[in-house]
Design a protein around this motif. Structure first.
Motif, PDB file in Angstrom:
ATOM      1  N   ARG A   1      67.359  58.922  32.568  1.00 37.10           N
ATOM      2  CA  ARG A   1      68.683  58.300  32.475  1.00 37.10           C
ATOM      3  C   ARG A   1      68.581  56.815  32.803  1.00 37.10           C
ATOM      4  N   SER A   2      69.577  56.068  32.373  1.00 35.71           N
ATOM      5  CA  SER A   2      69.612  54.629  32.643  1.00 35.71           C
ATOM      6  C   SER A   2      69.977  54.378  34.098  1.00 35.71           C
TER       7      SER A   2
ATOM      8  N   PHE B   1      62.134  55.396  36.583  1.00 34.15           N
ATOM      9  CA  PHE B   1      62.795  55.455  35.283  1.00 34.15           C
ATOM     10  C   PHE B   1      61.728  55.486  34.189  1.00 34.15           C
TER      11      PHE B   1
ATOM     12  N   ASN C   1      69.657  64.058  29.868  1.00 35.55           N
ATOM     13  CA  ASN C   1      68.570  63.339  30.533  1.00 35.55           C
ATOM     14  C   ASN C   1      67.685  64.292  31.321  1.00 35.55           C
TER      15      ASN C   1
END
Length: 188
Positions: free
Chosen positions: A41-42, A55, A79
């Motif tokens: 995920r961001s 990340f 995600n």
């Protein structure tokens, strides 16, 4: 040197796992190290790579799954989230107590692989309070909020699979209880 504990903390999204953790994480007597999860995920505002999460791209994560490099992993809201095995084992061999803050699905995988893990499930004082906390973040669209609430309902039914259940009505009290659970298990 005595091998460190593997400590699992789970609970529904919005229950305050991070807030509770912040109260006891720096207590040196607990010898805690936070295991940083990998995710696709961001980053949210203020989150840093290698500090809050590792990340990664979807391709990198899927390669880690295929190579058996993850202690646990799950997919949620499109995600991936997971825990690199090598990092956890290295820290435990150094005598550190490794804290995993992970989803119910991942916790099930870890308990199967590491039955000696200390598992703690944090519950909200009520489902209404949980919804207020999730909405209070104001970081996600309504569709995601609804998905998180639906998932929370399912996760609450899994709490009895954990060795300990702690209510987060007051984060400081919840943290004190978790600290005493860790200390008790360190003495074994």
């Amino acid at each position: 040197m005595k091998k460190g504990l593997l400590i699992i903390i789970s609970g529904p999204s919005g229950v305050g796992k991070g807030t509770v953790r912040n109260y006891f994480m720096n207590d040196e007597s607990l010898k805690l190290v936070y295991s940083i999860s990998m995710t696709t995920r961001s980053p949210r505002a203020g989150e840093q790579d290698g500090v809050d999460y590792i990340f990664s791209t979807r391709e990198e994560f899927e390669k880690a799954i295929q190579n058996g490099e993850l202690l646990e992993w799950a997919e949620f809201v499109g995600n991936y989230y997971g825990t690199p095995i090598a990092q956890v084992e290295k820290l435990r061999e150094e005598g550190k107590n490794v804290l995993l803050e992970i989803e119910v699905q991942g916790a099930t995988q870890v308990r199967e692989k590491c039955p000696d893990a200390v598992s703690i499930f944090i519950i909200p004082p009520s489902m209404e309070e949980l919804e207020n906390r999730i909405r209070g973040r104001r970081s996600e669209p309504e569709e995601i909020v609804q998905q998180r609430l639906a998932k929370a309902e399912k996760e609450m039914k899994m709490m009895n699979n954990y060795k300990y259940i702690v209510c987060n009505d007051d984060p400081k009290l919840a943290a004190d209880l978790i600290s005493s659970i860790i200390k008790r298990n360190m003495e074994k």
